[in-house]
Design a protein around this motif. Sequence first.
Motif, PDB file in Angstrom:
ATOM      1  N   ALA A  93       7.154   3.382 -12.963  1.00 40.65           N
ATOM      2  CA  ALA A  93       7.153   3.012 -11.715  1.00 40.65           C
ATOM      3  C   ALA A  93       6.107   1.639 -11.759  1.00 40.65           C
ATOM      4  N   TYR A  94       6.704   0.800 -11.129  1.00 44.36           N
ATOM      5  CA  TYR A  94       5.616  -0.512 -11.129  1.00 44.36           C
ATOM      6  C   TYR A  94       5.040  -0.924  -9.884  1.00 44.36           C
ATOM      7  N   TYR A  95       3.939  -0.928  -9.345  1.00 46.18           N
ATOM      8  CA  TYR A  95       3.100  -1.296  -8.297  1.00 46.18           C
ATOM      9  C   TYR A  95       2.321  -2.529  -8.290  1.00 46.18           C
ATOM     10  N   CYS A  96       2.674  -3.199  -7.333  1.00 50.12           N
ATOM     11  CA  CYS A  96       1.552  -4.331  -7.012  1.00 50.12           C
ATOM     12  C   CYS A  96       0.432  -3.855  -5.999  1.00 50.12           C
ATOM     13  N   TYR A 114      -5.367  -3.060  -1.762  1.00 50.15           N
ATOM     14  CA  TYR A 114      -4.052  -2.563  -0.978  1.00 50.15           C
ATOM     15  C   TYR A 114      -3.179  -2.558  -2.139  1.00 50.15           C
ATOM     16  N   TRP A 115      -2.302  -1.535  -2.021  1.00 49.45           N
ATOM     17  CA  TRP A 115      -1.379  -1.031  -2.825  1.00 49.45           C
ATOM     18  C   TRP A 115       0.184  -0.683  -2.231  1.00 49.45           C
ATOM     19  N   GLY A 116       1.008  -1.407  -2.951  1.00 49.43           N
ATOM     20  CA  GLY A 116       2.471  -0.992  -2.481  1.00 49.43           C
ATOM     21  C   GLY A 116       3.007   0.311  -3.076  1.00 49.43           C
ATOM     22  N   GLN A 117       4.117   0.492  -2.508  1.00 49.52           N
ATOM     23  CA  GLN A 117       4.647   1.896  -2.874  1.00 49.52           C
ATOM     24  C   GLN A 117       5.322   2.272  -3.988  1.00 49.52           C
TER      25      GLN A 117
END
Length: 125
Positions: A93-96, A114-117
């Motif tokens: 799973a890749y997160y930005c 801050y993080w994405g899902q």
Amino acid sequence: QVQLVESGGGLVQPGGSLRLSCGYSGVALDNYGIGWFRQAPGKEREWVSCISSNNEVTYYTDFVKGRFTISRDNAKNTVYLQMSSLKPEDTAAYYCAAGIDYGLGLLRSYEYDYWGQGTQVTVSS
């Protein structure tokens, strides 16, 4: 409220390519660097790449150098991760994420605010 949304993941064969996108909104992130992380099942999250707030500096971890390219379009509030020559071990799973850019690079998860899902990338034949 800052939001980061990843897209572009999917199933790809070994040797193939994918381009991930990270769209951000909510607060101007002009002073923020954007990074990509990944987490495979049963493994810790690891940093992959990041780009400075002014697009001038990029960093990559050794296992993606020469295969992945990070870029940023501030006008579109989007950061991209172009991935090529994908290997099964890139499955994750890749997160930005976004963190304030002090000019020293953003190589550790605690530097990000801050993080994405996340978006899933599966490399398999």
